[in-house]
Structures are given as structure tokens and as C-alpha cells.
Design a protein around this motif. Sequence first.
Motif, PDB file in Angstrom:
ATOM      1  N   GLN A  19       0.837  -1.200   0.000  1.00  0.00           N
ATOM      2  CA  GLN A  19       0.000   0.000   0.000  1.00  0.00           C
ATOM      3  C   GLN A  19       0.866   1.243   0.000  1.00  0.00           C
ATOM      4  N   MET A  20       0.906   1.920  -1.143  1.00  0.00           N
ATOM      5  CA  MET A  20       1.645   3.167  -1.284  1.00  0.00           C
ATOM      6  C   MET A  20       0.768   4.154  -2.036  1.00  0.00           C
ATOM      7  N   PRO A  21       0.990   5.449  -1.865  1.00  0.00           N
ATOM      8  CA  PRO A  21       0.166   6.442  -2.560  1.00  0.00           C
ATOM      9  C   PRO A  21       0.397   6.422  -4.061  1.00  0.00           C
ATOM     10  N   GLY A  22      -0.636   6.852  -4.795  1.00  0.00           N
ATOM     11  CA  GLY A  22      -0.521   6.854  -6.255  1.00  0.00           C
ATOM     12  C   GLY A  22      -0.524   5.443  -6.787  1.00  0.00           C
ATOM     13  N   LEU A  23       0.552   5.064  -7.443  1.00  0.00           N
ATOM     14  CA  LEU A  23       0.700   3.709  -7.971  1.00  0.00           C
ATOM     15  C   LEU A  23       1.043   2.768  -6.820  1.00  0.00           C
ATOM     16  N   ASP A  24       0.192   1.774  -6.569  1.00  0.00           N
ATOM     17  CA  ASP A  24       0.455   0.902  -5.432  1.00  0.00           C
ATOM     18  C   ASP A  24       1.480  -0.176  -5.776  1.00  0.00           C
ATOM     19  N   GLY A  25       1.852  -0.964  -4.771  1.00  0.00           N
ATOM     20  CA  GLY A  25       2.894  -1.959  -4.959  1.00  0.00           C
ATOM     21  C   GLY A  25       2.522  -3.064  -5.922  1.00  0.00           C
ATOM     22  N   ILE A  26       1.239  -3.381  -5.996  1.00  0.00           N
ATOM     23  CA  ILE A  26       0.796  -4.448  -6.895  1.00  0.00           C
ATOM     24  C   ILE A  26       0.966  -4.026  -8.350  1.00  0.00           C
ATOM     25  N   GLU A  27       0.509  -2.828  -8.679  1.00  0.00           N
ATOM     26  CA  GLU A  27       0.646  -2.353 -10.059  1.00  0.00           C
ATOM     27  C   GLU A  27       2.115  -2.121 -10.404  1.00  0.00           C
ATOM     28  N   ALA A  28       2.889  -1.632  -9.434  1.00  0.00           N
ATOM     29  CA  ALA A  28       4.317  -1.447  -9.680  1.00  0.00           C
ATOM     30  C   ALA A  28       4.980  -2.791  -9.967  1.00  0.00           C
ATOM     31  N   THR A  29       4.601  -3.819  -9.210  1.00  0.00           N
ATOM     32  CA  THR A  29       5.133  -5.168  -9.443  1.00  0.00           C
ATOM     33  C   THR A  29       4.758  -5.656 -10.829  1.00  0.00           C
ATOM     34  N   ARG A  30       3.518  -5.434 -11.231  1.00  0.00           N
ATOM     35  CA  ARG A  30       3.050  -5.873 -12.547  1.00  0.00           C
ATOM     36  C   ARG A  30       3.869  -5.211 -13.653  1.00  0.00           C
ATOM     37  N   ARG A  31       4.157  -3.936 -13.519  1.00  0.00           N
ATOM     38  CA  ARG A  31       4.916  -3.218 -14.549  1.00  0.00           C
ATOM     39  C   ARG A  31       6.367  -3.704 -14.611  1.00  0.00           C
ATOM     40  N   ILE A  32       6.947  -3.968 -13.459  1.00  0.00           N
ATOM     41  CA  ILE A  32       8.323  -4.480 -13.437  1.00  0.00           C
ATOM     42  C   ILE A  32       8.376  -5.866 -14.067  1.00  0.00           C
ATOM     43  N   ALA A  33       7.427  -6.732 -13.685  1.00  0.00           N
ATOM     44  CA  ALA A  33       7.425  -8.106 -14.201  1.00  0.00           C
ATOM     45  C   ALA A  33       7.156  -8.145 -15.701  1.00  0.00           C
ATOM     46  N   ALA A  34       6.415  -7.168 -16.215  1.00  0.00           N
ATOM     47  CA  ALA A  34       6.048  -7.158 -17.633  1.00  0.00           C
ATOM     48  C   ALA A  34       7.135  -6.549 -18.522  1.00  0.00           C
ATOM     49  N   ASP A  35       8.126  -5.916 -17.934  1.00  0.00           N
ATOM     50  CA  ASP A  35       9.168  -5.245 -18.707  1.00  0.00           C
ATOM     51  C   ASP A  35      10.301  -6.226 -19.000  1.00  0.00           C
ATOM     52  N   PRO A  36      10.516  -6.609 -20.256  1.00  0.00           N
ATOM     53  CA  PRO A  36      11.582  -7.574 -20.575  1.00  0.00           C
ATOM     54  C   PRO A  36      12.967  -7.090 -20.191  1.00  0.00           C
ATOM     55  N   ARG A  37      13.151  -5.788 -20.079  1.00  0.00           N
ATOM     56  CA  ARG A  37      14.450  -5.250 -19.676  1.00  0.00           C
ATOM     57  C   ARG A  37      14.745  -5.555 -18.207  1.00  0.00           C
ATOM     58  N   LEU A  38      13.689  -5.884 -17.451  1.00  0.00           N
ATOM     59  CA  LEU A  38      13.830  -6.117 -16.015  1.00  0.00           C
ATOM     60  C   LEU A  38      13.608  -7.581 -15.662  1.00  0.00           C
ATOM     61  N   SER A  39      13.911  -8.467 -16.605  1.00  0.00           N
ATOM     62  CA  SER A  39      13.656  -9.892 -16.392  1.00  0.00           C
ATOM     63  C   SER A  39      14.461 -10.469 -15.228  1.00  0.00           C
TER      64      SER A  39
END
Length: 220
Positions: free
Chosen positions: A56-76
Motif C-alpha cells: 500500500q503506497m500512494p498513487g501507484l500501489d505496490g501491486i501495479e508497480a510489481t506488474r509493470r516491473i514483471a512485464a518489462d523484458p528489460r527487467l527480467s
Amino acid sequence: MIKVLLADDQALMRAGFRALLDAEDELEVVGEAADGAAAVAEATRLHPDVVLMDVQMPGLDGIEATRRIAADPRLSGVRVLILTNYGLDSYVFAALRAGASGFLLKDSDPAELLQAIAVVSRGDALLAPAITRALISEFVAGPPGADPAAGREVLTAREQEIVELVARGLSNDEIAERMVISPLTAKTHVNRAMMKLHCRDRAQLVVWAYESGLITPRRR
């Protein structure tokens, strides 16, 4: 050296984690983020091995942040370890589906946190059998997957059997004993299945097994 990014909206919490991790020779805190958007940006810039991600963080929460990191092939190579004040709740399951490699309660012992970082940095999932069983219970209560056959055709019969045992909560050693193979062979089968299904780790393999309908949870 394991590079760690701290993502938590509480400065005192970040300071406490940094003090603990900086005292370890094999760990290096490379950055901090106070919200999900900053966590994604810093992960992209710094390429840490592990992100300690508050839910739980303001704005973009940890779940959505995790989803974006996991979906980025540069961050595999970046693994996300979810930190939460709560137990096995919907936040945790959503985070695992988003691509997290595991989770830890914020009030865990320091030794547990250090071990969790080491486990996740190796590419393993922080999912003890008890946690896997809790995941299973959640899938029992939830609706079935939309596409029961999705992806199953890429697995051999042996790999499907292996994935089922993983999703039932068995460790590699237990799988090896059940199937009369070596633990190394069991691990090889698990890794091959993860690669074929594009699962980042064991946690994602468990999620896939239930959401794809490969197995049906045993209702109590």
C-alpha cells in the motif's frame, strides 16, 4: 553482492531496512522509492536484483508497480519481494499474480528478511509449503480460470505431472521422492516448465496451474 531497492512510503521503515541491510557484506541498498511509480522508475534505472516492495503506497500501489516491473523484458532479472503488514490476504494473491516472487510480513525477524532476499535473488520463490496451501485455499474460494487449457499443450505429460505436484505444495525433494527421480532432475523439470510457460518463478507456476485448470483444488 545482492543489489536491493527499497520501496516503501514510510521513511522510517526504509531507514530501518537500510540500516539492517547495510550491515550485511553481501547486500547493497542501491536506491529507495516512496511510491510505486518511483519504484518502477528506479528499478528501470538501477536494475537491482531484488525490490522490497510495500503493498500500500500512494498513487501507484505496490501491486501495479510489481506488474509493470514483471512485464518489462528489460527487467527480467529483477525479483520483487512483497512486504505487507497483513497476512495471507487479497493483496498478497494479487501481488503473486502480478509477478511477485514471494512475500514477507513486515514484523518478520531480521534473519527471515535476510534469508528471503537471498532466496528471491537466486530466482527461487519464497513460498513455503504452508504458503502454497494457503494459495490453494484461495483458488478453492475463487472462480475457475477463463481458459482451462491455456498453455497446457506446451508441456510434456511428465512436466504436467511435475507442475501439479508443485501446485500441491511439494518441494523439489518431495517431488523427487514421489516420482523416484533425483532432486536435480526434479528441479530441471520444474525449471523447464517455467521456461515453457514464461513463468518467472515457482510462485507463478503455482498460479498458472490453478488459473489454467491443470488441476482442480480439492474442496474441503
